[in-house]
Design a protein around this motif. Structure first.
Motif, PDB file in Angstrom:
ATOM      1  N   ARG A  18       0.805  -1.226   0.000  1.00  0.00           N
ATOM      2  CA  ARG A  18       0.000   0.000   0.000  1.00  0.00           C
ATOM      3  C   ARG A  18       0.833   1.268   0.000  1.00  0.00           C
ATOM      4  O   ARG A  18       0.282   2.359   0.067  1.00  0.00           O
ATOM      5  CB  ARG A  18      -0.853   0.066   1.276  1.00  0.00           C
ATOM      6  CG  ARG A  18      -1.850  -1.044   1.426  1.00  0.00           C
ATOM      7  CD  ARG A  18      -2.371  -1.049   2.840  1.00  0.00           C
ATOM      8  NE  ARG A  18      -3.570  -1.841   2.955  1.00  0.00           N
ATOM      9  CZ  ARG A  18      -4.754  -1.382   3.325  1.00  0.00           C
ATOM     10  NH1 ARG A  18      -4.925  -0.123   3.639  1.00  0.00           N
ATOM     11  NH2 ARG A  18      -5.791  -2.164   3.395  1.00  0.00           N
ATOM     12  N   ARG A  25       3.006   4.171   1.744  1.00  0.00           N
ATOM     13  CA  ARG A  25       2.950   4.696   3.111  1.00  0.00           C
ATOM     14  C   ARG A  25       1.506   4.729   3.600  1.00  0.00           C
ATOM     15  O   ARG A  25       0.574   4.783   2.792  1.00  0.00           O
ATOM     16  CB  ARG A  25       3.516   6.128   3.137  1.00  0.00           C
ATOM     17  CG  ARG A  25       4.994   6.186   2.804  1.00  0.00           C
ATOM     18  CD  ARG A  25       5.432   7.575   2.421  1.00  0.00           C
ATOM     19  NE  ARG A  25       4.784   8.036   1.192  1.00  0.00           N
ATOM     20  CZ  ARG A  25       5.138   9.130   0.517  1.00  0.00           C
ATOM     21  NH1 ARG A  25       6.126   9.875   0.953  1.00  0.00           N
ATOM     22  NH2 ARG A  25       4.497   9.475  -0.577  1.00  0.00           N
ATOM     23  N   GLN A  83       2.729  10.481  -3.441  1.00  0.00           N
ATOM     24  CA  GLN A  83       2.669   9.288  -4.304  1.00  0.00           C
ATOM     25  C   GLN A  83       1.982   9.619  -5.630  1.00  0.00           C
ATOM     26  O   GLN A  83       1.062  10.436  -5.680  1.00  0.00           O
ATOM     27  CB  GLN A  83       1.868   8.195  -3.593  1.00  0.00           C
ATOM     28  CG  GLN A  83       1.589   7.030  -4.504  1.00  0.00           C
ATOM     29  CD  GLN A  83       1.559   5.721  -3.759  1.00  0.00           C
ATOM     30  OE1 GLN A  83       1.875   5.656  -2.599  1.00  0.00           O
ATOM     31  NE2 GLN A  83       1.197   4.666  -4.449  1.00  0.00           N
ATOM     32  N   ASN A 104      -4.453   5.856   3.582  1.00  0.00           N
ATOM     33  CA  ASN A 104      -4.907   4.908   2.576  1.00  0.00           C
ATOM     34  C   ASN A 104      -6.416   4.733   2.679  1.00  0.00           C
ATOM     35  O   ASN A 104      -7.062   5.235   3.613  1.00  0.00           O
ATOM     36  CB  ASN A 104      -4.180   3.567   2.760  1.00  0.00           C
ATOM     37  CG  ASN A 104      -2.733   3.655   2.283  1.00  0.00           C
ATOM     38  OD1 ASN A 104      -2.453   4.328   1.284  1.00  0.00           O
ATOM     39  ND2 ASN A 104      -1.832   2.984   2.978  1.00  0.00           N
ATOM     40  N   HIS A 105      -6.944   4.014   1.692  1.00  0.00           N
ATOM     41  CA  HIS A 105      -8.395   3.816   1.596  1.00  0.00           C
ATOM     42  C   HIS A 105      -8.824   2.506   2.246  1.00  0.00           C
ATOM     43  O   HIS A 105      -8.121   1.495   2.148  1.00  0.00           O
ATOM     44  CB  HIS A 105      -8.796   3.797   0.115  1.00  0.00           C
ATOM     45  CG  HIS A 105     -10.173   3.284  -0.124  1.00  0.00           C
ATOM     46  ND1 HIS A 105     -11.282   4.107  -0.120  1.00  0.00           N
ATOM     47  CD2 HIS A 105     -10.632   2.027  -0.337  1.00  0.00           C
ATOM     48  CE1 HIS A 105     -12.367   3.368  -0.328  1.00  0.00           C
ATOM     49  NE2 HIS A 105     -11.995   2.106  -0.468  1.00  0.00           N
ATOM     50  N   TYR A 121      -7.236   5.460  -8.692  1.00  0.00           N
ATOM     51  CA  TYR A 121      -6.141   5.323  -7.716  1.00  0.00           C
ATOM     52  C   TYR A 121      -5.202   4.168  -8.026  1.00  0.00           C
ATOM     53  O   TYR A 121      -4.227   3.944  -7.301  1.00  0.00           O
ATOM     54  CB  TYR A 121      -6.721   5.165  -6.299  1.00  0.00           C
ATOM     55  CG  TYR A 121      -7.541   6.370  -5.882  1.00  0.00           C
ATOM     56  CD1 TYR A 121      -6.926   7.527  -5.409  1.00  0.00           C
ATOM     57  CD2 TYR A 121      -8.926   6.367  -6.000  1.00  0.00           C
ATOM     58  CE1 TYR A 121      -7.674   8.629  -5.045  1.00  0.00           C
ATOM     59  CE2 TYR A 121      -9.680   7.474  -5.642  1.00  0.00           C
ATOM     60  CZ  TYR A 121      -9.051   8.593  -5.170  1.00  0.00           C
ATOM     61  OH  TYR A 121      -9.786   9.702  -4.815  1.00  0.00           O
TER      62      TYR A 121
HETATM   63  C1  SAM Z   1      -3.501   9.318  -1.265  1.00  0.00           C
HETATM   64  S1  SAM Z   1      -2.329   8.076  -1.539  1.00  0.00           S
HETATM   65  C2  SAM Z   1      -2.213   7.306   0.033  1.00  0.00           C
HETATM   66  C3  SAM Z   1      -0.794   7.280   0.561  1.00  0.00           C
HETATM   67  C4  SAM Z   1       0.147   6.435  -0.231  1.00  0.00           C
HETATM   68  N1  SAM Z   1       0.033   5.023   0.142  1.00  0.00           N
HETATM   69  C5  SAM Z   1       1.590   6.885  -0.107  1.00  0.00           C
HETATM   70  O1  SAM Z   1       2.482   6.047  -0.057  1.00  0.00           O
HETATM   71  O2  SAM Z   1       1.839   8.098  -0.083  1.00  0.00           O
HETATM   72  C6  SAM Z   1      -3.291   6.961  -2.505  1.00  0.00           C
HETATM   73  C7  SAM Z   1      -2.523   5.765  -3.008  1.00  0.00           C
HETATM   74  O3  SAM Z   1      -2.186   4.870  -1.945  1.00  0.00           O
HETATM   75  C8  SAM Z   1      -2.355   3.514  -2.362  1.00  0.00           C
HETATM   76  N2  SAM Z   1      -3.460   2.911  -1.591  1.00  0.00           N
HETATM   77  C9  SAM Z   1      -4.392   3.551  -0.861  1.00  0.00           C
HETATM   78  N3  SAM Z   1      -5.236   2.693  -0.278  1.00  0.00           N
HETATM   79  C10 SAM Z   1      -4.853   1.464  -0.655  1.00  0.00           C
HETATM   80  C11 SAM Z   1      -5.349   0.144  -0.387  1.00  0.00           C
HETATM   81  N4  SAM Z   1      -6.419  -0.051   0.391  1.00  0.00           N
HETATM   82  N5  SAM Z   1      -4.692  -0.909  -0.952  1.00  0.00           N
HETATM   83  C12 SAM Z   1      -3.614  -0.714  -1.744  1.00  0.00           C
HETATM   84  N6  SAM Z   1      -3.099   0.521  -2.045  1.00  0.00           N
HETATM   85  C13 SAM Z   1      -3.712   1.591  -1.502  1.00  0.00           C
HETATM   86  C14 SAM Z   1      -2.692   3.548  -3.831  1.00  0.00           C
HETATM   87  O4  SAM Z   1      -1.492   3.466  -4.549  1.00  0.00           O
HETATM   88  C15 SAM Z   1      -3.314   4.927  -3.980  1.00  0.00           C
HETATM   89  O5  SAM Z   1      -3.221   5.408  -5.307  1.00  0.00           O
END
Ligand code: SAM
Length: 418
Positions: A18, A20, A161, A239-240, A301
């Motif tokens: 995921r 960060r 990201q 994250n979501h 996303y």
């Molecule tokens: C707003 S960012 C969240 C923070 C991000 N994970 C980071 O490293 O900065 C959104 C991205 O995080 C990842 N992400 C968010 N929720 C996720 C989940 N439930 N499973 C996998 N990847 C997720 C996806 O790559 C998404 O496009």
């Protein structure tokens, strides 16, 4: 440049698969405010053409301040209102006060932004493009303005990201000649230059990280539009999850005028979570069905959601909704289970033994039941160690006691969906 820890309650950690994410540094309580965040960048969600104050402009798309995005008072809303405060140079953008105008001229509506947006409005090729692409042009102008007025915030945005996908690259190919000519004319020069790749990278950061600031809730409107987008550096780390344990509240119109913080937002816990648990938001209203959620998550996303709720709902037929299943569950729960579940509600899983819909309790307790709302309820912040029994909807602002007895009809609120 790494950001400092957002608060003593949360830390940013790498989470497998995921990137960060935000993790609780200590046990968190329902209603607790875990983050307050200010935008480093805000830009209008209106297409360029509706920024013109022509007779075709509808009140619903042009009734807020172009700097703080607060709804304009009625006396300033009419196109010909004598008290309307316009940008003296382009006479297109309007503001809620002379104070906002003066702040805008030094920041969000600098003379370069003013000229650049005027050029974009005169570009017939761009005006023929879909709304979304015009808004992306707005974003790039705001981003390159940020590069000049606050290079450190621009670097923070670049550190978020996001890598370009095919549609982002196609948009960058279209916008690159236009934006780079505007930037070079005015000697706007971000450190990394103005290559196609740079523009595509910026668009990708925006796509994954921008939060929508919504128009006020109206019960007659099931398609609330976005009035502005914002990049919130700390909130971008959440994250979501389709069953979130926290949600976003903003108070764009309610926060005091002229304090410069009306576009700040807060993240509040929906229920208790233990130390070490990841804190997640839902990137859109929680009542969307499985296929619509999966579509949005992959298209917008770039990931497939494997959360507990998706694992259950992947077995449902397409027209089954959480509302249908929650209603059916409510009958069962009313009969014999509610009290037991209340006592064990320290996380999302008070009802693990029901294989059809183990998360029914979440929807009954935390989903706003107001028509066309789709908001999420979180308790008001606790007073010391005393939890609040008043739940607030993050979309319509409705307050209700957590035994589902309505105590007040809320006013405008905002949601986190874009
Ligand atoms: C707003 S960012 C969240 C923070 C991000 N994970 C980071 O490293 O900065 C959104 C991205 O995080 C990842 N992400 C968010 N929720 C996720 C989940 N439930 N499973 C996998 N990847 C997720 C996806 O790559 C998404 O496009």
């Amino acid at each position: 440049m790494p950001l400092a820890a957002p608060s003593s309650l949360l830390k940013v950690e790498e989470i497998q698969g995921r990137g960060r994410g935000m993790v609780a540094s200590q046990p968190l309580k329902a209603g607790q405010i875990v983050l307050r965040d200010s935008p480093i960048l805000l830009y209008s969600a209106l297409p360029l053409i509706t920024k013109s104050l022509s007779s075709s402009s509808s009140a619903s798309t042009s009734c807020f301040c172009d700097h703080c995005f607060r709804t304009l008072p009625p006396s300033l809303q009419g196109v010909s209102a004598s008290s309307t405060i316009f940008c003296p140079n382009c006479c297109h953008h309007r503001f809620c006060s002379s104070n906002c105008l003066s702040k805008a001229l030094k920041s969000s509506h600098s003379s370069w932004v003013c000229q650049a947006l005027s050029c974009l409005r005169a570009n017939s090729l761009l005006l023929e493009q879909p709304h979304e692409r015009q808004v992306q042009a707005n974003f790039l102008i705001a981003a390159y303005n940020l590069a000049n007025i606050s290079p450190s915030d621009f670097q923070i945005m670049l550190s978020l990201q996001g890598s370009p996908d095919d549609s982002t690259i196609a948009t960058a190919q279209f916008l690159h000649p236009l934006i780079s000519s505007l930037c070079s004319l005015a000697l706007v020069s971000p450190q990394n230059g103005l290559s196609l790749e740079h523009i595509a990278a910026l668009l990708a950061k925006d796509k994954l990280n921008a939060f929508g600031i919504m128009q006020p809730f109206s019960v007659d409107d099931d398609q609330r539009s976005v009035r502005a987008y914002g990049i919130y550096p700390y909130a971008s780390f959440f994250n979501h999850d389709c069953l979130p344990n926290a949600c976003r509240f903003d108070y764009v119109d309610a926060n005091p005028p002229d304090d410069g913080h009306n576009t700040d937002f807060i993240i509040r816990m929906i229920h208790d979570v233990p130390q070490g648990r990841e804190i997640c938001l839902s990137y859109f209203p929680v009542n969307e069905n499985y296929s619509s959620r999966q579509k949005r998550l992959i298209e917008d996303y770039g990931f497939t959601c494997n959360c507990d709720r998706c694992n259950v709902e992947s077995n449902w037929s397409d027209n089954e909704s959480v509302e249908d299943n929650a209603e059916a569950e409510e009958e069962v729960m009313d009969e014999d289970q509610c009290e037991t579940m209340e006592a064990s509600d320290t996380d999302n899983h008070p009802h693990e033994d029901n294989n059809d819909f183990p998360h029914a309790y979440f929807f009954l307790k935390y989903m706003c039941d107001r028509t066309n709302c789709g908001g999420t309820l979180a308790p008001l912040p606790p007073q010391g160690d005393t939890p609040s029994h008043v739940m607030e909807c993050n979309v319509c602002g409705k307050l209700k006691s957590d035994d589902t007895f309505d105590i007040d009809e809320g006013q405008d609120g905002a949601s986190m969906e874009d």
